[in-house]
Design a protein around this motif. Structure first.
Motif, PDB file in Angstrom:
ATOM      1  N   TYR B  32       0.851  -1.185   0.000  1.00 14.29           N
ATOM      2  CA  TYR B  32       0.000   0.000   0.000  1.00 14.29           C
ATOM      3  C   TYR B  32       0.884   1.231   0.000  1.00 14.29           C
ATOM      4  O   TYR B  32       1.862   1.306   0.754  1.00 14.29           O
ATOM      5  CB  TYR B  32      -0.896  -0.024   1.234  1.00 14.29           C
ATOM      6  N   ILE B  34       0.966   5.741  -0.509  1.00 12.70           N
ATOM      7  CA  ILE B  34       0.204   6.985  -0.448  1.00 12.70           C
ATOM      8  C   ILE B  34       1.091   8.126  -0.927  1.00 12.70           C
ATOM      9  O   ILE B  34       2.299   8.137  -0.669  1.00 12.70           O
ATOM     10  CB  ILE B  34      -0.255   7.284   1.000  1.00 12.70           C
ATOM     11  N   TYR B  36       1.421  12.249  -0.381  1.00 13.30           N
ATOM     12  CA  TYR B  36       0.993  13.364   0.447  1.00 13.30           C
ATOM     13  C   TYR B  36       1.478  14.681  -0.169  1.00 13.30           C
ATOM     14  O   TYR B  36       2.526  14.740  -0.812  1.00 13.30           O
ATOM     15  CB  TYR B  36       1.584  13.254   1.860  1.00 13.30           C
ATOM     16  N   GLN B  38       2.309  18.639   1.089  1.00 10.49           N
ATOM     17  CA  GLN B  38       2.511  19.490   2.264  1.00 10.49           C
ATOM     18  C   GLN B  38       2.787  20.911   1.827  1.00 10.49           C
ATOM     19  O   GLN B  38       3.842  21.204   1.255  1.00 10.49           O
ATOM     20  CB  GLN B  38       3.662  18.967   3.132  1.00 10.49           C
ATOM     21  N   GLY B  43       0.436  20.760   7.850  1.00 11.00           N
ATOM     22  CA  GLY B  43       0.765  19.346   7.918  1.00 11.00           C
ATOM     23  C   GLY B  43       0.498  18.666   6.593  1.00 11.00           C
ATOM     24  O   GLY B  43      -0.225  19.183   5.742  1.00 11.00           O
ATOM     25  N   PRO B  44       1.075  17.503   6.381  1.00  5.86           N
ATOM     26  CA  PRO B  44       0.853  16.769   5.126  1.00  5.86           C
ATOM     27  C   PRO B  44      -0.619  16.389   4.950  1.00  5.86           C
ATOM     28  O   PRO B  44      -1.298  16.068   5.923  1.00  5.86           O
ATOM     29  CB  PRO B  44       1.714  15.513   5.293  1.00  5.86           C
ATOM     30  N   PHE B  46      -3.340  13.978   2.623  1.00 10.86           N
ATOM     31  CA  PHE B  46      -3.521  12.840   1.727  1.00 10.86           C
ATOM     32  C   PHE B  46      -3.963  13.319   0.340  1.00 10.86           C
ATOM     33  O   PHE B  46      -4.844  14.157   0.218  1.00 10.86           O
ATOM     34  CB  PHE B  46      -4.579  11.923   2.336  1.00 10.86           C
ATOM     35  N   ASP B  49      -3.996   7.272  -3.041  1.00  8.69           N
ATOM     36  CA  ASP B  49      -3.330   6.052  -2.620  1.00  8.69           C
ATOM     37  C   ASP B  49      -3.462   4.984  -3.711  1.00  8.69           C
ATOM     38  O   ASP B  49      -4.235   5.124  -4.655  1.00  8.69           O
ATOM     39  CB  ASP B  49      -3.898   5.541  -1.295  1.00  8.69           C
ATOM     40  N   PHE B  89       5.475  14.016  -1.015  1.00  7.26           N
ATOM     41  CA  PHE B  89       6.253  12.835  -0.673  1.00  7.26           C
ATOM     42  C   PHE B  89       5.373  11.593  -0.626  1.00  7.26           C
ATOM     43  O   PHE B  89       4.170  11.664  -0.402  1.00  7.26           O
ATOM     44  CB  PHE B  89       7.037  13.023   0.625  1.00  7.26           C
ATOM     45  N   TYR B  93       3.596   1.510   3.123  1.00  6.13           N
ATOM     46  CA  TYR B  93       3.125   0.840   4.343  1.00  6.13           C
ATOM     47  C   TYR B  93       3.999  -0.354   4.626  1.00  6.13           C
ATOM     48  O   TYR B  93       4.097  -1.277   3.817  1.00  6.13           O
ATOM     49  CB  TYR B  93       1.678   0.415   4.179  1.00  6.13           C
ATOM     50  N   LYS B  98       2.934   1.314  10.966  1.00  2.08           N
ATOM     51  CA  LYS B  98       3.845   2.359  10.522  1.00  2.08           C
ATOM     52  C   LYS B  98       3.948   2.482   9.014  1.00  2.08           C
ATOM     53  O   LYS B  98       3.803   1.515   8.285  1.00  2.08           O
ATOM     54  CB  LYS B  98       5.254   2.098  11.066  1.00  2.08           C
ATOM     55  N   TYR B  99       4.239   3.703   8.598  1.00  2.59           N
ATOM     56  CA  TYR B  99       4.585   3.986   7.214  1.00  2.59           C
ATOM     57  C   TYR B  99       6.039   4.459   7.156  1.00  2.59           C
ATOM     58  O   TYR B  99       6.567   5.009   8.106  1.00  2.59           O
ATOM     59  CB  TYR B  99       3.701   5.089   6.637  1.00  2.59           C
ATOM     60  N   PHE B 101       8.345   7.071   5.021  1.00  7.60           N
ATOM     61  CA  PHE B 101       8.134   8.246   4.175  1.00  7.60           C
ATOM     62  C   PHE B 101       9.379   8.582   3.380  1.00  7.60           C
ATOM     63  O   PHE B 101      10.501   8.438   3.859  1.00  7.60           O
ATOM     64  CB  PHE B 101       7.766   9.454   5.042  1.00  7.60           C
ATOM     65  N   GLY B 102       9.164   9.078   2.174  1.00  4.92           N
ATOM     66  CA  GLY B 102      10.250   9.630   1.399  1.00  4.92           C
ATOM     67  C   GLY B 102      10.639  10.997   1.929  1.00  4.92           C
ATOM     68  O   GLY B 102       9.956  11.576   2.768  1.00  4.92           O
ATOM     69  N   THR B 103      11.732  11.535   1.393  1.00  2.17           N
ATOM     70  CA  THR B 103      12.243  12.811   1.890  1.00  2.17           C
ATOM     71  C   THR B 103      11.533  14.007   1.275  1.00  2.17           C
ATOM     72  O   THR B 103      11.630  15.102   1.792  1.00  2.17           O
ATOM     73  CB  THR B 103      13.748  12.937   1.636  1.00  2.17           C
TER      74      THR B 103
END
Lengths: 111, 111
Positions: B32, B34, B36, B38, B43-44, B46, B49, B89, B93, B98-99, B101-103
């Motif tokens: 999975y 997603i 995002y 920002q 905040g980021p 959605f 997905d 970014f 999953y 937890k996920y 995340f990319g930078t």
């Protein structure tokens, strides 16, 4: 829509101070998370909680603790703030598989 | 170890053009993903997905493509607008709440 509210947008604290970052959500979600976001490093998980009074360490828990006394509130505590804890702190909640809902963030500067 | 990364840190596009933001992931078991967005001071949020049993998913002006063979994810934004300027970014999953995340990639829309 889920609302995730972080009590402060900007904070300036002195080295050695005990700092509390508060996060409140209004949708009865069980899972709550604290991340810090730094340029070039992305989001890094500090702590998370999947139920009241339950907490789990994330990837970078050193120097932090958390409190989850009520389902809607998840607090991040910096026991003795240091300059390397200057960062953007993001609280998130998760109620379904469709990712997180984030708060607006708290930009903390430790001087 | 597991990682989620982005090829370009900054992408500048002309208003009205299409934007493509890329992401590489390393955990072939992730099922999975997603994207995002920002915006500055927020905040980021959605965007869209996709599950690993799909190759493509479309939303309003956005499309996510998943290439499991090369473990690559992309976000396409059609007719880019000034309001699309933000950091984007991806998140992967990894299980256990937890996920990863990319930078992030900063998208700048030029008038």
């Amino acid at each position: 829509d889920v609302k995730v509210t972080q009590s402060s947008r900007y904070l300036v604290k002195r080295t050695g101070e005990k700092v509390f970052l508060e996060c409140v959500q209004d949708m009865d979600h069980e899972n709550m998370f604290w991340y810090r976001q730094d340029p070039g490093l992305g989001l890094r998980l500090i702590y998370f909680s999947y139920d009241v009074k339950m907490k789990e360490k994330g990837d970078i828990p050193e120097g932090y603790s958390v409190s989850r006394e009520k389902k809607e509130r998840f607090s991040l505590i910096l026991e003795s703030a240091s300059t390397n804890q200057t960062s953007m702190y993001l609280c998130a909640t998760r109620g379904s598989r469709r990712g997180y809902t984030f708060g607006s963030g708290t930009r903390l500067t430790v001087v | 170890g597991e990682s989620v990364g982005l090829h370009l840190p900054t992408l500048s596009v002309q208003e009205g053009d299409n934007s493509i933001i890329n992401c590489a992931y390393s955990n072939s078991a992730s099922d999975y993903f997603i994207w995002y967005k920002q915006e500055s001071g927020k905040g980021p949020q959605f965007i869209i997905d996709i599950r690993s049993n799909m190759d493509k998913r479309q939303g309003q002006r956005v499309t996510v493509l998943l290439n499991k063979t090369v473990k690559h994810l992309s976000l396409q934004i059609a007719a880019t607008q000034p309001g699309d300027s933000a950091v984007y970014f991806c998140a992967e999953y990894s299980g256990t709440y937890k996920y990863i995340f990319g930078t992030g990639t900063r998208l700048k829309v030029l008038a």
